[in-house]
Design an enzyme around this catalytic site. Structure first.
Site, short mmCIF file in Angstrom:
data_model
loop_
_atom_site.label_atom_id
_atom_site.label_comp_id
_atom_site.label_asym_id
_atom_site.label_seq_id
_atom_site.Cartn_x
_atom_site.Cartn_y
_atom_site.Cartn_z
CB ALA A 83 17.82 13.70 20.32
CB SER A 132 14.24 21.61 19.72
OG SER A 132 14.55 20.54 18.87
CG ASN A 133 17.25 17.45 21.14
OD1 ASN A 133 17.88 17.17 20.13
ND2 ASN A 133 16.09 16.87 21.45
NE ARG A 134 23.89 22.47 22.86
CZ ARG A 134 24.11 23.74 22.50
NH1 ARG A 134 24.25 24.04 21.22
NH2 ARG A 134 24.17 24.69 23.40
#
Ligand code: C5P
Length: 213
Positions: free
Chosen positions: A89, A21-23
């Site tokens: 995102a 995943s991402n921030r």
């Protein structure tokens, strides 16, 4: 007027307990949804996993986890939308295979094979109606404007909101943001560092003349 907004990250499973995943916190997308509701627009929010409550008054909240689920939801909802803002995102890659069982730790190194996910915004740009307005985001660490303009053309967008990442106070995991908003007709608005709520307001202020046209 029907507005479709995506927000948050996606999660791409490696096995039943791990994912890529991402921030992204979803704050920018949720602020856009709140600003859209405040303007009296029928607002559909497609959200990846975030720790936020949906803004009150949202017409529909569609919760998704993966890029594939987000693609499916966005393409389904896009048909009825007048304005689409792709703020999520989305993970660009996902594991090629998902292990049905928890993967065991071993002594030797592990190689994870990834495959690209669908570029949802590119798909939405290809199926865009002439009366539809499509807005994308571009998070960049360098050459912010140049990459954003390339993206706008390649993905057939009407507007792109470019922000720098990796700088305190801007982009991911931040309460604030600073954005350069560019239109396909050559317009450019610099939105200096402000709360994501205020940035959301200003994004709609900038694109509103086109929405009404
Ligand atoms: O090309 P890049 O990923 O930097 O473009 C960012 C824009 O594209 C964002 O609006 C993001 O929501 C969207 N995107 C997408 N599907 C992907 C990757 C990004 O819709 N797989």
């Amino acid at each position: 007027m029907r507005v479709l907004i995506s927000a948050g990250p996606t999660r791409e499973a490696i096995d039943p307990v791990r994912f890529i995943s991402n921030r992204s916190t979803g704050r920018m997308g949720y602020a856009l949804a709140a600003a859209s509701v405040a303007r009296g627009w029928e607002t559909v929010l497609v959200s990846g996993p975030v720790a936020l409550c949906a803004p009150e008054g949202v017409f529909r909240l569609v919760r998704v986890e993966t890029a594939a689920e987000m693609a499916e939801a966005m393409k389904r909802e896009a048909g009825e939308a007048d304005l689409i803002v792709m703020c999520a995102a989305v993970a660009d890659y996902r594991p090629k295979t998902v292990s049905p069982l928890k993967m065991k730790k071993k002594e030797e190194r592990m190689v994870l094979e990834l495959e690209p996910t669908e570029d949802i915004l590119l798909s939405l740009g290809r199926m865009k109606r002439p009366d539809q307005i499509l807005v994308g985001f571009a998070a960049e660490t360098d050459c912010v404007e140049q990459y954003a303009l390339d993206k706008m053309r390649r993905k057939n967008l009407d507007w792109i909101a470019a922000n720098r990442v990796g700088i305190p106070g801007e982009g991911f995991e931040s309460e604030t943001n600073a954005v350069i908003l560019c239109s396909r007709t050559g317009g450019q608005h610099r939105l200096p560092l402000d709360s994501k709520d205020r940035i959301a307001e200003q994004i709609f202020n900038c694109i509103l003349p086109e929405v009404r046209a």
